[in-house]
Write an enzyme that holds these catalytic residues in place. Structure first.
Site, mmCIF file in Angstrom:
data_model
loop_
_atom_site.group_PDB
_atom_site.id
_atom_site.type_symbol
_atom_site.label_atom_id
_atom_site.label_comp_id
_atom_site.label_asym_id
_atom_site.label_seq_id
_atom_site.Cartn_x
_atom_site.Cartn_y
_atom_site.Cartn_z
ATOM 1 C CB SER A 1 -0.847 -0.009 1.283
ATOM 2 O OG SER A 1 -1.498 1.227 1.480
ATOM 3 C CE1 TYR B 1 -4.563 -1.961 5.002
ATOM 4 C CE2 TYR B 1 -3.259 -0.012 4.544
ATOM 5 C CZ TYR B 1 -4.029 -1.068 4.097
ATOM 6 O OH TYR B 1 -4.259 -1.225 2.749
HETATM 7 P P1 NAD Z 1 -11.658 -5.986 0.056
HETATM 8 O O1 NAD Z 1 -12.208 -5.877 1.442
HETATM 9 O O2 NAD Z 1 -12.482 -5.561 -1.118
HETATM 10 O O3 NAD Z 1 -11.182 -7.469 -0.255
HETATM 11 C C1 NAD Z 1 -10.432 -8.167 0.679
HETATM 12 C C2 NAD Z 1 -10.415 -9.615 0.285
HETATM 13 O O4 NAD Z 1 -9.677 -10.316 1.288
HETATM 14 C C3 NAD Z 1 -11.815 -10.242 0.234
HETATM 15 O O5 NAD Z 1 -11.828 -11.219 -0.800
HETATM 16 C C4 NAD Z 1 -11.928 -10.909 1.611
HETATM 17 O O6 NAD Z 1 -12.834 -11.995 1.617
HETATM 18 C C5 NAD Z 1 -10.504 -11.374 1.791
HETATM 19 N N1 NAD Z 1 -10.133 -11.626 3.175
HETATM 20 C C6 NAD Z 1 -10.257 -10.816 4.252
HETATM 21 N N2 NAD Z 1 -9.819 -11.446 5.347
HETATM 22 C C7 NAD Z 1 -9.402 -12.664 4.934
HETATM 23 C C8 NAD Z 1 -8.863 -13.786 5.614
HETATM 24 N N3 NAD Z 1 -8.630 -13.785 6.936
HETATM 25 N N4 NAD Z 1 -8.560 -14.890 4.882
HETATM 26 C C9 NAD Z 1 -8.786 -14.919 3.552
HETATM 27 N N5 NAD Z 1 -9.299 -13.891 2.857
HETATM 28 C C10 NAD Z 1 -9.607 -12.782 3.556
HETATM 29 O O7 NAD Z 1 -10.269 -5.182 0.125
HETATM 30 P P2 NAD Z 1 -9.374 -4.543 -1.032
HETATM 31 O O8 NAD Z 1 -9.494 -3.079 -0.923
HETATM 32 O O9 NAD Z 1 -9.587 -5.215 -2.326
HETATM 33 O O10 NAD Z 1 -7.926 -4.906 -0.441
HETATM 34 C C11 NAD Z 1 -7.104 -5.894 -1.017
HETATM 35 C C12 NAD Z 1 -5.674 -5.602 -0.621
HETATM 36 O O11 NAD Z 1 -5.289 -4.339 -1.160
HETATM 37 C C13 NAD Z 1 -5.453 -5.517 0.888
HETATM 38 O O12 NAD Z 1 -4.213 -6.101 1.225
HETATM 39 C C14 NAD Z 1 -5.402 -4.021 1.129
HETATM 40 O O13 NAD Z 1 -4.664 -3.687 2.282
HETATM 41 C C15 NAD Z 1 -4.724 -3.554 -0.136
HETATM 42 N N6 NAD Z 1 -4.921 -2.139 -0.466
HETATM 43 C C16 NAD Z 1 -6.167 -1.634 -0.652
HETATM 44 C C17 NAD Z 1 -6.294 -0.294 -0.964
HETATM 45 C C18 NAD Z 1 -7.637 0.334 -1.234
HETATM 46 O O14 NAD Z 1 -7.696 1.563 -1.369
HETATM 47 N N7 NAD Z 1 -8.712 -0.428 -1.340
HETATM 48 C C19 NAD Z 1 -5.181 0.514 -1.085
HETATM 49 C C20 NAD Z 1 -3.921 -0.037 -0.877
HETATM 50 C C21 NAD Z 1 -3.802 -1.378 -0.564
#
Ligand code: NAD
Length: 256
Positions: free
Chosen positions: A139, A152
């Protein structure tokens, strides 16, 4: 770029960024192992519609034994993990002195320790097959901090550090390990933060604009598809010497 014959495991790919990455890898021809909570059928249908094989495994990546079962299931179905995308992640926003200890432990387990466990379990197979790509979804918070996001930010900085170590330990092999560092992407994880702002009297559009203007100079969200294309590049032969990078795609967030 062709990934025909390769198997990609994307953790947390039933929604959001993980599903976007899985779709781009599927378009490039990779077989997919999806993982994550909720009904996996819509995600499986989307991937299979792209003409590739896909299965789902319900491992909870906060549990090392579940991660081992996920990788064993991948080996049984498709012969092994060639591309590992460590994407599953959660968020919780609170000041340090109010941060629930249980949320700290969960974020470190899911966002950081799962990357260690999946990597250590996939590397032997990658080494024996002589090819591997590991992409860790870190991130902008792997590079800079924000108030209220102690666990985080600590976890994502840890992911960037772990990425460098794995890249050094595999430096002379056709196995690469890199991190990608997205800014805000409009997924359920970020929608929660927009909803929290909207609860304080803003409209949804005002809440989105405020969130972006605080951090993301482009004032546009990054998309899961754009991140998927970056992952596909990191899986290509052209990226063979990209090793241990923390590659920003953040609308300029960390340029300031
Ligand atoms: P999201 O909540 O849409 O998706 C998260 C996914 O992880 C889902 O499929 C959920 O079921 C799964 N998940 C959660 N806990 C879990 C567990 N214990 N075991 C297995 N699966 C699990 O989130 P997102 O925004 O798509 O985030 C995905 C990644 O991207 C994360 O690592 C997040 O930190 C990172 N990220 C997101 C953003 C953003 O702005 N959305 C920015 C930077 C980084």
């Amino acid at each position: 770029m062709q990934l025909h014959g390769k198997t990609a495991l994307v953790t947390g790919s039933t929604s959001g960024i993980g599903l976007g990455i899985a779709q781009v890898l599927a378009k490039a021809g990779a077989r997919l192992v999806l993982n994550g909570f909720g009904d996996p059928e819509p995600a499986l249908e989307q991937i299979r519609a792209l003409g590739t094989e896909a299965i789902h495994h319900p491992a909870d990546v906060s549990k090392p034994q579940d991660i081992a079962a996920l990788i064993e299931a991948t080996e049984a179905a498709f012969g092994g993990v060639d591309i590992l995308v460590n994407n599953a992640g959660i968020q919780h926003v609170a000041l340090v002195e109010e941060f629930p200890v249980e949320r700290w432990d969960a974020i470190i387990a899911i966002n950081l320790s799962s990357v260690f466990h999946a990597t250590r379990l996939c590397l032997p197979g990658m080494k024996s097959r002589g090819w591997g790509r590991i992409v860790n979804v870190a991130s902008a918070h792997g590079l800079v901090g924000s108030a209220g996001k102690a666990a985080y930010v600590a976890a994502k900085h840890g992911v960037v550090g772990l990425t460098k170590v794995v890249a050094l330990e595999t430096a002379q092999l056709n196995i690469t390990c890199n991190a990608i560092c997205p800014g805000f992407v409009l997924t359920p994880l970020v929608q929660q933060q927009i909803d929290a702002k909207a609860a304080n009297g803003l409209t949804a559009e005002q809440a989105k604009a405020e969130l972006l203007s605080e951090k993301q100079p482009s004032l546009e969200f990054v998309t899961p598809e754009q991140l998927g294309e970056l992952v596909a590049f990191l899986c290509s032969d052209a990226a063979r010497q990209v090793r241990g990078a923390a590659w920003s795609m953040d609308g300029g967030w960390t340029a300031r």
